[in-house]
Design an enzyme around this catalytic site. Structure first.
Site, short mmCIF file in Angstrom:
data_model
loop_
_atom_site.label_atom_id
_atom_site.label_comp_id
_atom_site.label_asym_id
_atom_site.label_seq_id
_atom_site.Cartn_x
_atom_site.Cartn_y
_atom_site.Cartn_z
CB CYS A 110 -0.95 0.00 1.20
SG CYS A 110 -2.00 -1.44 1.23
CG HIS A 244 -3.33 3.39 2.67
ND1 HIS A 244 -3.97 3.07 1.50
CD2 HIS A 244 -3.21 2.22 3.36
CE1 HIS A 244 -4.24 1.77 1.48
NE2 HIS A 244 -3.78 1.24 2.60
CG ASN A 274 -6.92 -0.66 1.55
OD1 ASN A 274 -6.18 -0.33 0.64
ND2 ASN A 274 -6.47 -1.13 2.70
#
Ligand code: UT7
Length: 317
Positions: A110, A244, A274
C-alpha cells in the site's frame, strides 16, 4: 532539480459492489462495515485489467498536465497485482499510450506510490528525467479470499496517476520498511518445479487487523510529525493531508492525535474502499479535482501497509 505534480487522474472498474451485495456473499452487514471500516461500496473489476485501469488514469493525468506521451522520460507503476509477472503494467501502459521511455513496476504494497515518487525524484535529481508518469494501480480483488469476511469487505480495485514535471514541489519525504513482517501477508504463486518440497500457500491477503491498525495510526502520525519537524513547521500549517484509505477510524484517530480537524484529511474510502498502492493517488486526484486545492498549498501524503512498510511526503502544490 526536483519535481512538481502537474496533472492527476484516476479510473475505476464499472461494477460497483455494495455492502448489501456483500452481505449476501459472507456473514456481514452494512452496519458493521460502515462503523468498523467506513466503506459503503467499492469498485470490483470484471473484464478490466490492472493495465486497463492504469492506462485510463494515466490518460486523464496527461491531459490535465498538457503533456504528450512522446514527451515522457519515465513511467513507473506501483502495484502488487500486476496482470503478469512480465510484461510489466508500466510497460503495457507505455505501449498503449504510444510512449517510448523506460517503464517499470515497483512493489511496496500500500506504500508503493510513495516509494515510486521517491524513486522518480532520484531520476529528476540526476537530470535524466524532465517529465514522468507515476501510477498506482490495483486489481486487488483477484488476491482476496472471498470467503474471509475480515478482508473481502475492505478492499476495492482502481488506479490513480500523477504527471511529474520539473519543479521544486517535493519538499520532504520519508520511507520505512520493517522487513519480513507477516502481519500482512500475500503468499506468491507456489511455482511449477517438480522438485519443490515447499507446500504452496493460497495466494490471498492474510491480515492481522488489530496489529495492522495500531501500526497504521502510528505510521501516519509519526510521518506527519517527523516531516513537519524537518521542514520546521507545525502540522497545523499543512493545508491538506492525503492518507492511505485503509479504515476511516485510522484517519479519525490520527486526526485526533495530531489535533487537526478531520476536514484537512481527504477521505474517499466510503465509495472507493482500500485500493492498496492506488489509494493515495486516487485520493490526490479526488482532492485535485474537487477545487479545494490552491496553488501554493502544502499537501502531505502518507501510506502504510504490507512489508511492513510506510512512507510520506510533503508537497508544495
Ligand atoms: O491497507 C493495508 C493496511 N491495512 C489496515 O490498515 C487495516 C487495519 N485494520 C483494520 O482496519 C481493522 O482491524 C479491520 C477492519 C480489519 C477489522 O476491524 P476490527 O474492529 O479490528 O475487528 P476485529 O478483527 O477485532 O473483529 C471484531 C469482530 C470479530 O467478532 P468476535 O470475535 O468479536 O465475535 C470478527 O469476527 O468482528 C467480526 N468481524 C465481522 N463482523 C461482521 C470481522 N469482520 C466482520 C465483518 N462483518 N465483515
Amino acid at each position: 532539480m526536483g519535481f512538481q505534480i502537474s496533472g492527476t487522474g484516476s479510473a475505476f472498474p464499472k461494477k460497483v459492489l455494495t455492502n448489501e451485495d456483500l452481505s449476501r456473499m459472507v456473514d456481514t452487514n452494512d452496519e458493521w462495515i460502515m462503523t468498523r471500516v467506513g466503506v459503503s461500496s467499492r469498485h470490483i473489476a470484471t473484464e478490466e485489467s490492472t493495465a486497463d485501469l492504469a492506462t485510463e488514469a494515466a490518460r486523464k493525468a496527461l491531459e490535465e498536465a498538457g503533456v504528450t506521451p512522446a514527451e515522457l522520460d519515465l513511467i513507473i507503476t506501483a502495484t502488487i497485482t500486476p496482470d503478469a509477472v512480465c510484461p510489466t503494467v508500466a510497460g503495457t501502459v507505455q505501449q498503449r499510450l504510444g510512449a517510448s521511455c523506460p517503464a517499470f513496476d515497483i512493489s511496496s504494497a500500500c506504500s508503493g506510490f510513495l516509494f515510486a515518487l521517491e524513486t522518480t525524484n532520484g531520476f529528476f535529481a540526476s537530470g535524466k528525467v524532465k517529465k514522468a508518469l507515476v501510477i498506482g494501480a490495483e486489481r486487488i480483488s483477484k488476491i482476496l479470499d472471498w470467503e474471509d469476511r475480515s478482508t473481502c469487505v475492505i478492499f476495492g480495485d482502481g488506479a490513480g496517476a500523477a504527471v511529474l514535471t520539473e519543479g521544486n514541489g517535493y519538499l520532504c519525504s520519508e520511507l520505512m520498511t520493517a522487513g519480513g513482517d507477516s502481519v500482512i501477508k500475500i503468499p506468491g504463486f507456489g511455482g511449477t518445479s517438480p522438485f519443490s518440497t515447499l507446500e504452496p500457500e493460497k495466494p490471498v491477503i492474510f491480515m492481522e487487523g488489530q496489529e495492522t491498525f495500531k501500526f497504521a495510526v502510528n505510521a501516519l502520525v509519526d510521518h506527519i510529525v517527523s516531516m513537519c519537524g524537518k521542514l520546521g513547521i507545525e502540522p497545523a500549517a499543512l493545508d491538506h493531508i492525503v492518507p492511505h484509505q485503509a479504515n476511516i477510524r485510522i484517519i479519525q484517530m490520527a486526526a485526533r492525535k495530531l489535533k487537526l480537524p478531520l476536514e484537512k484529511f481527504v477521505t474517499d474510502i466510503e465509495t472507493v474502499g482500500n485500493t492498496a498502492a492506488a489509494s493515495v493517488p486516487i485520493a490526490l486526484d479526488d482532492l485535485n479535482r474537487s477545487g479545494r486545492l490552491q496553488k501554493g498549498d502544502l499537501v502531505a501524503m502518507t501510506a502504510f501497509g504490507g512489508g511492513l512498510s510506510s512512507g510520506g511526503c510533503i508537497l508544495r502544490w
